[in-house]
Design a protein around this motif. Structure first.
Motif, mmCIF file in Angstrom:
data_model
loop_
_atom_site.group_PDB
_atom_site.id
_atom_site.type_symbol
_atom_site.label_atom_id
_atom_site.label_comp_id
_atom_site.label_asym_id
_atom_site.label_seq_id
_atom_site.Cartn_x
_atom_site.Cartn_y
_atom_site.Cartn_z
ATOM 1 N N LEU A 237 0.951 -1.070 -0.047
ATOM 2 C CA LEU A 237 0.035 0.062 -0.094
ATOM 3 C C LEU A 237 0.972 1.313 -0.068
ATOM 4 O O LEU A 237 1.707 1.229 0.736
ATOM 5 C CB LEU A 237 -1.078 0.053 1.122
ATOM 6 N N MET A 238 0.720 2.106 -0.707
ATOM 7 C CA MET A 238 1.529 3.460 -0.910
ATOM 8 C C MET A 238 0.499 4.706 -1.157
ATOM 9 O O MET A 238 -0.478 4.560 -1.558
ATOM 10 C CB MET A 238 2.083 3.258 -2.210
ATOM 11 N N GLY A 239 0.646 5.495 0.007
ATOM 12 C CA GLY A 239 -0.050 6.814 -0.141
ATOM 13 C C GLY A 239 0.657 7.572 -1.101
ATOM 14 O O GLY A 239 1.495 7.409 -1.960
ATOM 15 N N ALA A 240 -0.293 8.827 -1.473
ATOM 16 C CA ALA A 240 0.201 9.736 -2.463
ATOM 17 C C ALA A 240 1.452 10.441 -2.307
ATOM 18 O O ALA A 240 2.147 10.669 -3.078
ATOM 19 C CB ALA A 240 -0.983 11.006 -2.510
ATOM 20 N N ASP A 241 1.864 10.246 -0.920
ATOM 21 C CA ASP A 241 3.181 10.833 -0.643
ATOM 22 C C ASP A 241 4.306 9.792 -1.085
ATOM 23 O O ASP A 241 5.509 10.271 -0.958
ATOM 24 C CB ASP A 241 3.330 11.442 0.917
ATOM 25 N N GLY A 242 4.195 8.714 -1.374
ATOM 26 C CA GLY A 242 5.150 7.617 -1.573
ATOM 27 C C GLY A 242 5.812 7.177 -0.426
ATOM 28 O O GLY A 242 6.617 6.371 -0.457
ATOM 29 N N LYS A 243 5.266 7.334 0.812
ATOM 30 C CA LYS A 243 5.773 6.874 1.950
ATOM 31 C C LYS A 243 5.454 5.203 1.833
ATOM 32 O O LYS A 243 4.391 4.882 1.854
ATOM 33 C CB LYS A 243 5.089 7.673 3.249
ATOM 34 N N LYS B 152 -2.803 2.163 -4.377
ATOM 35 C CA LYS B 152 -2.873 3.717 -3.871
ATOM 36 C C LYS B 152 -3.813 3.725 -2.994
ATOM 37 O O LYS B 152 -4.984 3.689 -3.223
ATOM 38 C CB LYS B 152 -2.962 4.515 -4.955
ATOM 39 N N LEU B 153 -3.374 4.129 -1.808
ATOM 40 C CA LEU B 153 -4.454 4.477 -0.596
ATOM 41 C C LEU B 153 -4.206 5.583 0.231
ATOM 42 O O LEU B 153 -2.886 5.645 0.884
ATOM 43 C CB LEU B 153 -4.325 3.230 0.435
ATOM 44 N N ASP B 154 -4.834 6.574 -0.250
ATOM 45 C CA ASP B 154 -4.412 8.017 0.171
ATOM 46 C C ASP B 154 -4.990 7.936 1.576
ATOM 47 O O ASP B 154 -4.354 8.721 2.443
ATOM 48 C CB ASP B 154 -4.891 9.084 -0.716
ATOM 49 N N ASN B 155 -6.297 7.735 1.874
ATOM 50 C CA ASN B 155 -6.653 7.704 3.151
ATOM 51 C C ASN B 155 -6.961 6.414 3.820
ATOM 52 O O ASN B 155 -7.918 5.795 3.448
ATOM 53 C CB ASN B 155 -8.151 8.515 3.179
ATOM 54 N N ARG B 156 -6.011 6.220 4.516
ATOM 55 C CA ARG B 156 -6.091 4.717 5.352
ATOM 56 C C ARG B 156 -7.365 4.483 6.210
ATOM 57 O O ARG B 156 -7.544 3.473 6.685
ATOM 58 C CB ARG B 156 -4.981 4.426 5.992
ATOM 59 N N GLU C 151 -12.639 3.530 0.002
ATOM 60 C CA GLU C 151 -11.207 3.487 -0.484
ATOM 61 C C GLU C 151 -10.627 2.390 -0.242
ATOM 62 O O GLU C 151 -9.709 1.659 -0.984
ATOM 63 C CB GLU C 151 -10.499 4.845 0.046
ATOM 64 N N ALA C 152 -10.668 1.790 1.136
ATOM 65 C CA ALA C 152 -9.915 0.680 1.235
ATOM 66 C C ALA C 152 -10.505 -0.652 0.609
ATOM 67 O O ALA C 152 -9.873 -1.354 0.338
ATOM 68 C CB ALA C 152 -9.995 0.476 3.020
ATOM 69 N N ARG C 153 -11.753 -0.638 0.782
ATOM 70 C CA ARG C 153 -12.565 -1.643 -0.042
ATOM 71 C C ARG C 153 -12.192 -1.728 -1.473
ATOM 72 O O ARG C 153 -11.956 -2.874 -2.145
ATOM 73 C CB ARG C 153 -13.919 -1.613 -0.133
#
Length: 489
Positions: A27-33, A84-88, A93-95
């Motif tokens: 899983l990767m957020g928009a920030d790439g973290k 891509k999971l921006d808001n955990r 979004e998770a589904r």
């Protein structure tokens, strides 16, 4: 019977990642973290994830989307899926992330590095729901899907949270199986037998046969199945997980296992799709299974009318007059408007016997609702704002489209008959609404009621958010949530 993937949760550990076969999802957020597990994958792949996060391809991905990086270096896995999971904390979004991973996972084992995500169980539900495939009647059933393991920060919490969601997935799959089965397999008797099997998980089930229905005066329901060799039945399912003796909430489903239209014969083109005309009963069955599996603290009764609508020398004719259990007489103008004739008697029986706190019926009732709402939303008709608003809230929370439709006296007047108390259809105008008005005539004064016309959502020709094309199981999640929030709550 199709069952969802078995999903287990384990503590985060970098040790098995390099040797893991099948596919790995990160899983990767928009920030790439990257979290701990993803950093290990990135290291093995010589910073390939970092480079991907800085690419235009990743920037243009929408939240919930996923791509696969095939045959990663220094790893046994055949692919790494980047989601891509921006808001955990976002459920939808998770589904969607879970669905996107499921589309790319293949048949081998899958390791999902969910790390600190508080919505790991929602990702798991997305994986489970999208993994449906129906191969009962194929010689080549393909490879059985491999195990799914999710590495999370708190595996015990995730396991407990997913238990109820796994029950939902089981209920959805049960509904999809029923809706997908061909009519020569899912006869009224076979359907009833599959519901009787719910006794194994604690549901009380009884089957009312034609002789019982005749004694009850269900002339409206019985007239639909006169032309078929398959006997008409009503199946009553009771889940008694709430306060002993407390009135239940009632769910009622239309179970026309095949609909030729009867004497008002349908056109040949597309008639093969009428195996799904028992979709309402399928949803009721799926909800009852879910409630039992998760041990819901609620009293709920599910009733389904099972019939087959066929033309023969015994079939009901247009112009015939039948008498419902309520006592109202009905002029049958069109034998292809049969679902409402089934529901009329089952609705009245449900209220007369169980005195429920509220009633929701489901039916693939009208083609008109598809013209009005397409395949994105089910039509919602109700006499009670509180119950209706609660259902719409539940449907929205579960990502199942639903839209409230109008009702009123002017539509009801379209059902006037000069030879009986009512006719079973109005004019071509407002066909879905007049069908709802017909059903409302069999709702007792003061009874909160919703009619859900699921003709457009029960089975579709293209993939939906949570399902491959075909039977969707629409309604199981929304109704389960409604019961959890209002009946149990």
């Amino acid at each position: 019977m199709t069952t969802p993937a078995q999903i287990t949760f384990a503590a985060v550990s970098i040790d098995p990642i390099a040797e893991t076969t099948g596919k790995i999802a990160v899983l990767m957020g928009a920030d790439g973290k990257l979290d701990k597990g993803a950093r290990r994958v990135n290291s093995l792949m010589r910073k390939a994830l970092t480079r991907f996060a800085e690419s235009d391809r990743f920037t243009k991905m929408k939240a919930g989307d996923a791509v696969e990086l095939a045959f990663p270096a220094n790893m046994a896995a055949e692919g790494v899926i980047v989601a891509k999971l921006d808001n955990r904390r976002d459920v939808d979004e998770a589904r969607k992330v879970g669905v996107s991973i499921a589309k790319l996972r293949g048949s081998g084992p899958l390791l999902v590095l969910a790390g600190p995500s508080p919505r790991a169980s929602e990702i798991a539900l997305g994986i489970a729901l999208r993994g449906y495939t129906f191969t009962d009647h194929k010689q080549d059933k393909g490879e059985a899907p491999g195990a799914v393991t999710m590495m999370v920060a708190k595996p015990e919490d995730a396991t407990a949270d997913y238990a109820a969601k796994a029950a939902v997935a089981e209920g959805v799959f049960f509904t999809r199986d029923l809706v997908t089965e061909p009519a020569n397999v899912l006869t009224t008797t076979e359907f009833a037998d599959r519901l009787v099997a719910l006794k194994d998980i604690g549901v009380k089930v009884e089957v009312l046969e034609e002789k019982d229905l005749e004694k009850l005066g269900m002339g409206s329901l019985l007239c639909v199945g006169l032309g078929s060799a398959s006997p008409s039945k009503v199946v009553v399912m009771q889940w008694e997980g709430g306060k002993k003796g407390a009135a239940p909430f009632a769910l009622v489903g239309k179970g026309v296992v095949f609909d030729t239209g009867g004497i008002s014969l349908k056109p040949a083109a597309g008639m093969e799709d009428m195996t799904m005309d028992m979709g309402g009963a399928g949803v009721v069955a799926g909800v009852m299974k879910t409630l039992a599996l998760r041990k819901a603290k609620a009293n709920v009764v599910g009733l389904v009318g099972l019939v087959e609508n066929m033309p023969s020398d015994r079939a009901t004719r247009p112009g015939d007059v039948v008498t419902s259990m309520k006592g109202d007489t009905i002029e049958v103008i069109n034998t292809d408007a049969e679902g409402r004739l089934v529901l009329a008697d089952v609705l009245w029986y449900a209220q007369d016997r169980f005195k429920p706190t509220g009633v929701i019926n489901l039916a693939t009732l009208t083609g008109a609702i598809i013209i009005g709402l397409g395949h994105e939303n089910a039509g919602v008709f109700s006499n009670d704002d509180t119950l209706c608003n609660a259902f719409l809230k539940s449907a929205t929370a579960e990502g199942e489209g639903a839209w409230r439709m109008p009702m009123g006296q002017a539509y009801d007047d379209m059902l006037k008959s000069h030879v009986a108390d009512m006719k079973n259809v109005g004019t071509r105008a407002a066909g879905s609404i007049t069908a709802a008005q017909f059903l409302k005539r069999f709702i007792q004064d003061g009874m909160p009621w919703i009619h859900l016309d699921i003709a457009g959502t029960a089975s579709v020709k293209e993939d939906t958010a949570y399902a491959p094309k075909g039977a969707t199981g629409w309604g199981v999640m929304a109704l389960n949530r409604l019961i959890a929030d209002t009946v149990e709550g």
